[in-house]
Design an enzyme around this catalytic site. Structure first.
Site, PDB file in Angstrom:
ATOM      1  N   HIS A   1       0.858  -1.168   0.000  1.00  0.00           N
ATOM      2  CA  HIS A   1       0.000   0.000   0.000  1.00  0.00           C
ATOM      3  C   HIS A   1       0.903   1.229   0.000  1.00  0.00           C
ATOM      4  O   HIS A   1       2.102   1.126   0.280  1.00  0.00           O
ATOM      5  CB  HIS A   1      -0.872   0.034   1.256  1.00  0.00           C
ATOM      6  CG  HIS A   1      -1.925  -1.035   1.295  1.00  0.00           C
ATOM      7  ND1 HIS A   1      -2.925  -1.138   0.359  1.00  0.00           N
ATOM      8  CD2 HIS A   1      -2.133  -2.045   2.190  1.00  0.00           C
ATOM      9  CE1 HIS A   1      -3.713  -2.154   0.666  1.00  0.00           C
ATOM     10  NE2 HIS A   1      -3.251  -2.733   1.768  1.00  0.00           N
TER      11      HIS A   1
ATOM     12  N   CYS B   1      -0.295   2.233  -4.258  1.00  0.00           N
ATOM     13  CA  CYS B   1      -0.996   3.503  -4.395  1.00  0.00           C
ATOM     14  C   CYS B   1      -0.088   4.611  -3.895  1.00  0.00           C
ATOM     15  O   CYS B   1       0.638   4.444  -2.923  1.00  0.00           O
ATOM     16  CB  CYS B   1      -2.276   3.483  -3.587  1.00  0.00           C
ATOM     17  SG  CYS B   1      -3.095   5.070  -3.547  1.00  0.00           S
TER      18      CYS B   1
END
Length: 541
Positions: free
Chosen positions: A371, A414
């Protein structure tokens, strides 16, 4: 039989001339002049020291003995009856020169030496100098190579025309298999040609469960657990004539004739190709000639349940890890995998890489699957690491053995939290309906140091897709295109451009969700991976 005893027996079965022939065939493995090899045991020891020969991998010895036609010795030693399970280990170029030397008579060799009188030192043309030693000296003087056999071909046209066919066949094979290899510089001249890349199967699934590679969100945001599917997923990858004749022609005359022939046959297209080749050569290529290709570190963060930030497990990331492992191992890298790393663990891994001696390696690769937020990636503890922090320990000033060598980072995460629009799918962050921007400002992420490449999953304002059962669009396309394009001699930036093209064509079930990867780099030369000797890995999806 103990392997050392087997090598001793093999050495005793060879005469000195045969040992010299084996040393010549192993030129590309020895990293020094094969003329310095004093005996069979000396040769075998060097090959063992460089991990080219062992009890578990005796195939190089088998192939060498078969090339010099010592089939009975192979049988007596009970060596495997195949040269290698993964194809030829000795390059076609090296075998061509050896076969030519076997066909040359003593008189032919005298004629060859005569034609080279003005090109080679007289000491290298003495009567006791063998054909293979002449070839080696021609290589040292850069008169011949696997991509330039013009002078040798012209000499044989005057000395022994019947051998021209062998050279022509090699050149035809080279053109068929090596693609752009003639334009490359700074890598081993005689890499073997691998099998054709496997074509990965197209998926039979009409729809696939997917998730965005999006980032963490504030705890106050409301999310949903629904998942959507894709209507289509990752694309599949997708004669010998006349008798020998001697001719006392000076080498200058031979070269003049060759130039004349080239001028007469050149066309506008050929001139254009020559110009392109010169431009490509002027660009330069990072050397890929070290004993080892380098380290490939894969940081795969999957389980974020203890992050205290509501981050979800990254389903599908194990597929990415497996593909990256297969591909970079095939490319010759030592692959190191670290899973579920906290922030400090990630920093420690890169600092340890920076303290490592890379002097015997060509480059460095680091893949981070996690992430992320803008300009950073998450550790599984929920703490972030700036991309600059990851890259700094291996820059040229901090790690001198990596100076002037490519340092390649591929980031699948991300890199933003700007709202784009609401969707009903699982996100690569907390399970929310808000989609964040999945990219970073590339100018702020590439260090000022040279020789870095940062491969990002998306451009600013666009999300990055992760399929639960098939991995991410970016990593899967990267792996597939490396397998497909490296054997053609393509450089890495060109491969990433193809990744851009492929990923940009993908879409979600409704045809509205898109993704655009973005490479950013401070490279000063082309990155061209040598063609692996083994067959490409299967990346069936």
């Amino acid at each position: 039989m103990d392997f050392q005893k087997l090598l001793l027996a093999a050495g005793k079965g060879l005469c000195q001339t045969e040992v010299k022939a084996l040393a010549f065939l192993c030129t590309d493995f020895l990293h020094r002049s094969p003329t310095s090899v004093e005996s069979a045991s000396d040769l075998f020891s060097r090959l063992e020291d460089q991990d080219h020969l062992s009890a578990e991998r005796p195939h190089l010895l088998t192939e060498l003995l078969l090339i010099i036609k010592r089939t009975r010795l192979v049988r007596d030693l009970k060596l495997p009856d195949q040269a290698s399970e993964t194809g030829s280990l000795i390059s076609p170029y090296r075998k061509l020169l050896y076969n030519l030397s076997e066909e040359i008579t003593c008189q032919d060799l005298k004629d060859v030496k005569f034609l080279l009188t003005k090109e080679l030192p007289r000491k290298k043309l003495e009567e006791n100098v063998t054909t293979l030693e002449v070839f080696l000296e021609m290589e040292h003087m850069d008169l011949i190579s696997d991509t330039n056999l013009n002078l040798l071909q012209t000499i044989f046209q005057h000395v022994c025309p019947m051998l021209i066919e062998k050279i022509n066949k090699f050149k035809a094979q080279q053109e068929r298999h090596s693609g752009l290899i003639a334009q490359e510089t700074g890598r081993p001249r005689s890499m073997t040609y691998p099998l054709e890349p496997n074509q990965a199967r197209h998926s039979s699934d009409a729809q696939r469960s997917l998730a965005y590679d999006t980032s963490d969100f504030p705890n106050g945001f409301r999310g949903g657990d629904e998942c959507e599917s894709l209507s289509h997923g990752l694309s599949g990858l997708s004669t010998e004539t006349s008798s020998c004749a001697s001719s006392k022609v000076s080498c200058d005359a031979v070269k003049t004739e060759l130039l004349s022939q080239e001028n007469e046959t050149s066309s506008g297209t050929q001139k254009s190709q020559t110009t392109k080749t010169e431009d490509t050569e002027a660009l330069g290529t990072y050397p890929m000639t070290a004993p080892k290709r380098g380290t490939c570190l894969i940081v795969n963060n999957y389980d974020f349940t203890n992050s205290k930030k509501g981050l979800q497990k990254r389903e599908g990331t194990m597929v990415d890890e497996d593909c990256l492992h297969k591909v970079f191992q095939w490319l010759g890298f030592e692959v190191v995998i670290q899973r579920d790393c906290e922030r400090e663990k990630m920093l420690t891994l890169l600092r340890e890489l920076g303290r490592k001696d890379h002097s015997q390696m060509d480059c460095l690769v680091c893949c981070v699957l996690s992430h992320g937020l803008e300009g950073s990636v998450y550790g599984v503890d929920g703490n972030t690491v700036q991309l600059k922090e990851l890259m700094e320990p291996v820059n040229g000033s901090k790690c001198s053995s990596l100076a002037n060598k490519p340092k390649l980072f591929f980031i699948q995460a991300c890199q933003g939290n700007k709202e784009q629009k609401a969707v009903y799918i699982e996100a690569d962050g907390p399970s929310h309906r808000i989609i964040c921007r999945d990219a970073i400002n590339a100018r702020d992420s590439i260090p000022s140091d040279a020789d870095f490449l940062l491969g990002l999953a998306t451009v600013p304002s666009f999300v990055s897709f992760r399929e639960k059962t098939n991995g991410t669009w970016f990593i899967q396309s990267l792996c597939q295109n490396l397998v497909k394009m490296v054997p053609s001699g393509c450089d890495l930036v060109s491969i990433l451009t193809k990744v851009n093209a492929d990923v940009s064509q993908k879409t979600d079930f409704y045809g509205v969700k898109k993704q655009m990867p973005q490479p950013a780099f401070s490279l000063r030369k082309k990155v061209v991976f040598p063609v692996p000797r083994g067959p490409p890995p299967s990346l069936s999806l």
